[in-house]
Enzyme design. Structure first.
Site, PDB file in Angstrom:
ATOM      1  N   HIS A  18     -17.691   4.351   2.770  1.00  8.63           N
ATOM      2  CA  HIS A  18     -18.202   3.011   3.035  1.00  8.63           C
ATOM      3  C   HIS A  18     -19.415   2.764   2.143  1.00  8.63           C
ATOM      4  CE1 HIS A  18     -15.432   2.715   6.278  1.00  8.63           C
ATOM      5  NE2 HIS A  18     -16.049   3.569   7.063  1.00  8.63           N
ATOM      6  N   GLN A  77      19.929 -14.723 -15.429  1.00  8.60           N
ATOM      7  CA  GLN A  77      19.212 -14.918 -16.687  1.00  8.60           C
ATOM      8  C   GLN A  77      19.774 -16.128 -17.424  1.00  8.60           C
ATOM      9  OE1 GLN A  77      19.613 -10.938 -18.549  1.00  8.60           O
ATOM     10  NE2 GLN A  77      17.415 -11.128 -18.934  1.00  8.60           N
ATOM     11  N   GLN A 123      -6.016   7.378   1.353  1.00  8.38           N
ATOM     12  CA  GLN A 123      -4.997   7.217   0.316  1.00  8.38           C
ATOM     13  C   GLN A 123      -5.505   6.717  -1.029  1.00  8.38           C
ATOM     14  OE1 GLN A 123      -0.548   5.158  -0.184  1.00  8.38           O
ATOM     15  NE2 GLN A 123      -1.612   5.035   1.758  1.00  8.38           N
ATOM     16  N   ASP A 165      -3.878   0.510  -1.476  1.00 10.07           N
ATOM     17  CA  ASP A 165      -4.381   1.884  -1.546  1.00 10.07           C
ATOM     18  C   ASP A 165      -4.012   2.586  -2.851  1.00 10.07           C
ATOM     19  OD1 ASP A 165      -5.922   2.275   0.762  1.00 10.07           O
ATOM     20  OD2 ASP A 165      -4.153   2.502   2.007  1.00 10.07           O
TER      21      ASP A 165
END
EC number: 2.8.3.16
Length: 416
Positions: A98, A273, A17, A169
């Site tokens: 890797h 708020q 991904q 990812d």
């Protein structure tokens, strides 16, 4: 239609991904993205979580649209030769192997520079080279744990939680995308490529900068006034988990709406708020709170913030979540319905905007995918289906100058 990256060639050595989300966006912007896959196997996500037997999984098709796919065995001499030719013609190469894997193929950064000094090399790893975890295998939730997201997500009386959003990812892929586009602009000035590295830990941390802000405040003050633990709870020496509280200084919470007993998504998110407190009081039928010193300031409200949300919930629980949002919006209150993925998949406005797109792949047929989140005035990305495994092998090799006989021989020798 002209596109921003028209004429840019990208070699996509990524899987799963983080990398594919980056290269897919490059393809949406008009780059010619060539996904290089193992012969007969391909990206592992072609086979993961299948909903139709022997058909590319949605996991793959939703991360690899607009790309071309070639099958190439880089362990063979012929495969290495093809790889060198591709590098020579490419503008960008992206990998998320890797650590050291691409070096073992014989394509170190130094060698790549010799082949094509203009090439931009994008690399995704779990951790930076100086990290003690550099050799740890990293996936989505590993990155969330190491990047500060998990420790600050969840409720104060429970364990750390990971987010369902792909913070480790796809977020890393988007960060690398920014770096690659910057490197392309830099190449226009220098004429040379460069290496752009992105660690998943760093990408998650970049989204947790307000938590690093809070850590420094906590170190100085010993408390964090906007967290639910203040002033009646206790703080440790690290930023705590705050449940569904707002992280930007504006108190917020998930509130029940009509039907919550049977519908797991019958909720809204409600934000208070400071500058809109008067309207909030009017909306919930509590005008007396406007001037009450126990409620008139954010600091005064914090000790009983949950009592305030409970009072607001007495109203929201009587109406549908969409009705609640429509009503509260009249008072300029920041809020939103909690939308399920089912609701999102059917939302006509998301279809109209191109945020959710229906495409068709030859074998799978029609399926939904997430479209380009950016909306441009000069062009609209044309979202196409993901490629079949090796669908473009012959075409790409022919573009490199290989004859039909040479391509057949490479297939015979298992190079493609």
């Amino acid at each position: 239609m002209s596109t921003p990256l028209q004429g840019i060639k990208v070699l996509d050595f990524t899987g799963v991904q983080s990398g594919p989300s980056c290269t897919q966006m490059l393809a949406w912007f008009g780059a010619d993205v060539i996904k290089i896959e193992r012969p007969g196997v391909g990206d592992v996500t072609r086979h993961q979580l299948r909903d139709i037997p022997d058909i590319d999984a949605l996991y793959f098709t939703m991360l690899n649209s607009n790309k071309r796919s070639i099958e190439l065995n880089t362990k063979t001499a012929e495969g290495k030769e093809v790889m060198e030719k591709l590098i020579r013609e490419a503008d960008i190469l992206v990998e998320n192997f890797h650590p050291g894997a691409i070096d073992h193929m014989g394509f170190t950064w130094e060698h790549i520079q010799e082949i094509n000094p203009r090439l931009i090399f994008g690399s995704i790893k779990g951790f930076d080279e100086c990290s003690p975890y550099v050799n740890v295998k990293a996936y989505e939730n590993v990155a969330q744990a190491a990047g500060g997201a998990a420790s600050t997500t969840g409720f104060w009386d429970g364990p750390p939680l990971v987010s369902a959003a792909a913070l480790g990812d796809s977020n890393t892929g988007m960060h690398l995308l920014i770096g690659l586009l910057a490197a392309l602009l830099h190449r226009e000035k220098t004429g040379r490529g460069q290496r752009v590295t992105m660690s998943m830990q760093d990408a998650v941390l970049n989204l947790c900068r307000v938590k690093l802000r809070d850590q420094q405040r906590l170190d100085k003050l010993g408390y964090l006034e906007e967290y639910p633990q203040y002033p009646n709870g206790t703080f440790g020496d690290a930023v705590p988990r705050g449940g569904n509280a707002g992280g930007g200084g504006q108190p917020g919470w998930i509130l029940k709406c009509k039907g919550w007993e049977t519908d797991p998504n019958a909720y809204i998110y409600f934000t208070i708020q400071e500058q809109n407190w008067e309207n909030t009081c009017k909306a919930i039928g509590k005008p007396e709170w406007i001037t009450d010193s126990a409620y008139s300031t954010a600091h005064a409200r914090q000790p009983h913030i949950f009592d305030i949300f409970a009072e607001i919930e007495k109203y929201t629980v009587t109406i549908d979540k969409h009705e609640a949002v429509a009503y509260l919006t009249q008072f300029d209150i920041p809020c939103a319905p909690v939308l399920s993925m089912k609701e999102i998949s059917l939302d006509p406005s998301l279809r109209q905007s191109g945020s959710v797109v229906e495409v068709e792949q030859p074998l799978r047929g029609k399926y939904l995918t997430v479209g380009c989140p950016m909306k441009f005035s000069a062009f609209t990305p044309d979202i196409k289906a993901a490629p079949l495994l090796g669908e473009h092998t012959a075409a790409v090799l022919q573009e490199l100058g290989y004859s039909d006989d040479e391509i057949a021989a490479m297939k015979q020798n298992h190079a493609i």
